[in-house]
Design a protein around this motif. Structure first.
Motif, PDB file in Angstrom:
ATOM      1  N   THR A  35       2.292  -3.275  39.836  1.00  0.00           N
ATOM      2  CA  THR A  35       1.863  -2.806  41.152  1.00  0.00           C
ATOM      3  C   THR A  35       2.956  -1.902  41.724  1.00  0.00           C
ATOM      4  O   THR A  35       4.096  -1.891  41.225  1.00  0.00           O
ATOM      5  N   PRO A  36       2.656  -1.149  42.789  1.00  0.00           N
ATOM      6  CA  PRO A  36       3.719  -0.370  43.442  1.00  0.00           C
ATOM      7  C   PRO A  36       4.913  -1.216  43.852  1.00  0.00           C
ATOM      8  O   PRO A  36       6.061  -0.762  43.758  1.00  0.00           O
ATOM      9  N   SER A  37       4.673  -2.451  44.260  1.00  0.00           N
ATOM     10  CA  SER A  37       5.793  -3.309  44.654  1.00  0.00           C
ATOM     11  C   SER A  37       6.648  -3.692  43.449  1.00  0.00           C
ATOM     12  O   SER A  37       7.871  -3.854  43.569  1.00  0.00           O
ATOM     13  N   ASP A  38       6.033  -3.832  42.263  1.00  0.00           N
ATOM     14  CA  ASP A  38       6.802  -4.091  41.047  1.00  0.00           C
ATOM     15  C   ASP A  38       7.743  -2.925  40.741  1.00  0.00           C
ATOM     16  O   ASP A  38       8.925  -3.120  40.426  1.00  0.00           O
ATOM     17  N   PHE A  39       7.202  -1.700  40.824  1.00  0.00           N
ATOM     18  CA  PHE A  39       8.040  -0.525  40.586  1.00  0.00           C
ATOM     19  C   PHE A  39       9.136  -0.413  41.638  1.00  0.00           C
ATOM     20  O   PHE A  39      10.280  -0.070  41.323  1.00  0.00           O
ATOM     21  N   ALA A  40       8.800  -0.703  42.891  1.00  0.00           N
ATOM     22  CA  ALA A  40       9.790  -0.627  43.961  1.00  0.00           C
ATOM     23  C   ALA A  40      10.922  -1.619  43.747  1.00  0.00           C
ATOM     24  O   ALA A  40      12.083  -1.339  44.055  1.00  0.00           O
ATOM     25  N   GLN A  41      10.604  -2.782  43.211  1.00  0.00           N
ATOM     26  CA  GLN A  41      11.631  -3.811  43.009  1.00  0.00           C
ATOM     27  C   GLN A  41      12.509  -3.528  41.795  1.00  0.00           C
ATOM     28  O   GLN A  41      13.732  -3.660  41.864  1.00  0.00           O
ATOM     29  N   HIS A  42      11.881  -3.129  40.692  1.00  0.00           N
ATOM     30  CA  HIS A  42      12.612  -3.074  39.433  1.00  0.00           C
ATOM     31  C   HIS A  42      13.053  -1.669  39.011  1.00  0.00           C
ATOM     32  O   HIS A  42      13.969  -1.536  38.190  1.00  0.00           O
ATOM     33  N   VAL A  43      12.415  -0.623  39.529  1.00  0.00           N
ATOM     34  CA  VAL A  43      12.774   0.749  39.136  1.00  0.00           C
ATOM     35  C   VAL A  43      13.258   1.550  40.341  1.00  0.00           C
ATOM     36  O   VAL A  43      14.419   1.958  40.403  1.00  0.00           O
ATOM     37  N   TYR A  44      12.387   1.778  41.313  1.00  0.00           N
ATOM     38  CA  TYR A  44      12.725   2.643  42.447  1.00  0.00           C
ATOM     39  C   TYR A  44      13.354   1.836  43.578  1.00  0.00           C
ATOM     40  O   TYR A  44      12.890   1.868  44.720  1.00  0.00           O
ATOM     41  N   ASN A  45      14.399   1.124  43.246  1.00  0.00           N
ATOM     42  CA  ASN A  45      15.054   0.244  44.205  1.00  0.00           C
ATOM     43  C   ASN A  45      16.339   0.898  44.724  1.00  0.00           C
ATOM     44  O   ASN A  45      16.601   2.080  44.477  1.00  0.00           O
ATOM     45  N   ASP A  46      17.151   0.126  45.443  1.00  0.00           N
ATOM     46  CA  ASP A  46      18.373   0.674  46.030  1.00  0.00           C
ATOM     47  C   ASP A  46      19.361   1.168  44.983  1.00  0.00           C
ATOM     48  O   ASP A  46      20.230   1.984  45.284  1.00  0.00           O
ATOM     49  N   GLY A  47      19.224   0.668  43.756  1.00  0.00           N
ATOM     50  CA  GLY A  47      20.126   1.097  42.697  1.00  0.00           C
ATOM     51  C   GLY A  47      19.656   2.291  41.899  1.00  0.00           C
ATOM     52  O   GLY A  47      20.343   2.718  40.957  1.00  0.00           O
ATOM     53  N   TYR A  48      18.505   2.875  42.258  1.00  0.00           N
ATOM     54  CA  TYR A  48      17.933   3.946  41.446  1.00  0.00           C
ATOM     55  C   TYR A  48      18.852   5.161  41.352  1.00  0.00           C
ATOM     56  O   TYR A  48      18.936   5.812  40.309  1.00  0.00           O
ATOM     57  N   ALA A  49      19.564   5.475  42.434  1.00  0.00           N
ATOM     58  CA  ALA A  49      20.427   6.654  42.437  1.00  0.00           C
ATOM     59  C   ALA A  49      21.512   6.573  41.368  1.00  0.00           C
ATOM     60  O   ALA A  49      22.007   7.606  40.892  1.00  0.00           O
ATOM     61  N   GLU A  50      21.890   5.366  40.975  1.00  0.00           N
ATOM     62  CA  GLU A  50      22.891   5.209  39.927  1.00  0.00           C
ATOM     63  C   GLU A  50      22.364   5.741  38.596  1.00  0.00           C
ATOM     64  O   GLU A  50      23.128   6.255  37.772  1.00  0.00           O
ATOM     65  N   PHE A  51      21.063   5.638  38.400  1.00  0.00           N
ATOM     66  CA  PHE A  51      20.445   6.081  37.157  1.00  0.00           C
ATOM     67  C   PHE A  51      19.953   7.525  37.244  1.00  0.00           C
ATOM     68  O   PHE A  51      19.710   8.159  36.217  1.00  0.00           O
ATOM     69  N   ASP A  52      19.772   8.039  38.452  1.00  0.00           N
ATOM     70  CA  ASP A  52      19.292   9.407  38.653  1.00  0.00           C
ATOM     71  C   ASP A  52      19.982  10.002  39.875  1.00  0.00           C
ATOM     72  O   ASP A  52      19.380  10.147  40.935  1.00  0.00           O
ATOM     73  N   PRO A  53      21.257  10.371  39.757  1.00  0.00           N
ATOM     74  CA  PRO A  53      22.025  10.809  40.923  1.00  0.00           C
ATOM     75  C   PRO A  53      21.575  12.139  41.516  1.00  0.00           C
ATOM     76  O   PRO A  53      21.912  12.440  42.666  1.00  0.00           O
ATOM     77  N   GLU A  54      20.813  12.954  40.763  1.00  0.00           N
ATOM     78  CA  GLU A  54      20.359  14.240  41.284  1.00  0.00           C
ATOM     79  C   GLU A  54      19.073  14.121  42.100  1.00  0.00           C
ATOM     80  O   GLU A  54      18.623  15.103  42.690  1.00  0.00           O
ATOM     81  N   TYR A  55      18.500  12.917  42.128  1.00  0.00           N
ATOM     82  CA  TYR A  55      17.205  12.722  42.785  1.00  0.00           C
ATOM     83  C   TYR A  55      17.258  13.028  44.281  1.00  0.00           C
ATOM     84  O   TYR A  55      16.341  13.637  44.831  1.00  0.00           O
ATOM     85  N   ALA A  56      18.341  12.623  44.955  1.00  0.00           N
ATOM     86  CA  ALA A  56      18.376  12.649  46.412  1.00  0.00           C
ATOM     87  C   ALA A  56      18.373  14.055  46.994  1.00  0.00           C
ATOM     88  O   ALA A  56      17.571  14.355  47.887  1.00  0.00           O
ATOM     89  N   ILE A  57      19.247  14.946  46.518  1.00  0.00           N
ATOM     90  CA  ILE A  57      19.347  16.264  47.141  1.00  0.00           C
ATOM     91  C   ILE A  57      19.562  17.403  46.144  1.00  0.00           C
ATOM     92  O   ILE A  57      19.068  18.508  46.347  1.00  0.00           O
ATOM     93  N   VAL A  58      20.269  17.155  45.021  1.00  0.00           N
ATOM     94  CA  VAL A  58      20.571  18.239  44.091  1.00  0.00           C
ATOM     95  C   VAL A  58      19.296  18.837  43.514  1.00  0.00           C
ATOM     96  O   VAL A  58      19.095  20.062  43.518  1.00  0.00           O
ATOM     97  N   ARG A  59      18.399  17.993  43.006  1.00  0.00           N
ATOM     98  CA  ARG A  59      17.169  18.496  42.409  1.00  0.00           C
ATOM     99  C   ARG A  59      16.234  19.125  43.445  1.00  0.00           C
ATOM    100  O   ARG A  59      15.663  20.194  43.185  1.00  0.00           O
ATOM    101  N   PRO A  60      16.032  18.514  44.630  1.00  0.00           N
ATOM    102  CA  PRO A  60      15.188  19.175  45.631  1.00  0.00           C
ATOM    103  C   PRO A  60      15.682  20.567  46.018  1.00  0.00           C
ATOM    104  O   PRO A  60      14.872  21.488  46.193  1.00  0.00           O
ATOM    105  N   ARG A  61      16.987  20.763  46.169  1.00  0.00           N
ATOM    106  CA  ARG A  61      17.510  22.087  46.499  1.00  0.00           C
ATOM    107  C   ARG A  61      17.246  23.076  45.373  1.00  0.00           C
ATOM    108  O   ARG A  61      16.844  24.227  45.603  1.00  0.00           O
TER     109      ARG A  61
END
Length: 247
Positions: free
Chosen positions: A72-98
């Protein structure tokens, strides 16, 4: 207490998620296998002991896993797209959008006055950057709460690094198609396997901890988009343009 990490462990022959042809076992890796340019290798994070099996279609070449089909979306939110996601994809927050903003402004000048939607844009950073330079763009992400976009309303849509994250390619593209006007243009990014097929599971893009669970070839994208009434062009391994054909 957080729920344990539970996935489907499907290893037998099955049917391709795109073209329904025969698929066979492709390889296996640990759930914590990650990818980003600053890692010395993909296996620096602690092993979870949770095996993620990938399959490959023998016709269109799609590489995918069934491990997250029931999540479910909550499963993904807990195990993948959680507070630690930036550690695995550091460009997600601002580098890639720019970087994506600059690319769209360069390639699609003729659409810049049109009504736009960024699909799967997380918290909307890319759309915000586009609005800051005067573009009429909103964002919507199925994993983020927000107002549902108007159907059949957008002449130009974008989607960056989304199609490798979906366990159901047809469902995702059907949703995209529902927002796009007939004759509208859809610019999206996802890495294809054609140039790196010899690497097998050593392809860095196959990374379940990043949510990379459906890895396309050009042929699988062709089959997927044709099934939904699109004409698609591959600009390179990473960038693709599709037009929603007028019936």
């Amino acid at each position: 207490m957080s729920s344990p990490l539970i996935v489907k462990s499907v290893v037998e022959i099955g049917c391709c998620k795109v073209c329904q042809s025969e698929a066979t076992l492709y390889g296996v890796t640990d759930f914590n296998t990650a990818c980003h340019s600053q890692l010395p290798n993909r296996y620096v994070f602690p092993l979870t002991g949770v095996a993620i099996y990938y399959h490959q279609c023998q016709s269109c070449g799609l590489v995918y896993t069934h491990a997250f089909d029931d999540w479910t979306p909550s499963d993904f939110a807990q195990h993948v797209y959680n507070d630690g996601y930036a550690e695995f994809d550091p460009e997600y927050a601002i580098v890639r959008p720019r970087r994506n903003r600059d690319l769209v402004l360069q390639l699609f000048e003729r659409f810049l006055g049109k009504k736009m939607l960024d699909y799967g844009g997380g918290t909307g950073t890319f759309a915000r950057l586009m609005r800051e330079v005067g573009m009429d763009m909103v964002a919507w992400d199925p994993f983020v709460s927000g107002e549902y976009p108007e159907l059949n309303s957008y002449e130009f849509m974008t989607s960056f690094e989304v199609f490798e994250h979906t366990p159901d390619p047809h469902k995702t593209l059907a949703e995209v198609s529902g927002f796009l006007k007939k004759g509208g243009v859809f610019f999206f990014s996802t890495g294809t396997t054609d140039e790196v097929s010899h690497l097998g599971m050593n392809d860095w893009y196959i990374a379940p901890r990043n949510g990379h669970i459906t890895i396309h070839s050009e042929a699988s994208l062709d089959a997927l988009f044709k099934a939904h009434g699109f004409q698609i062009t591959h600009l390179n391994r990473w960038s693709h343009v599709a037009m929603k054909m007028v019936a």
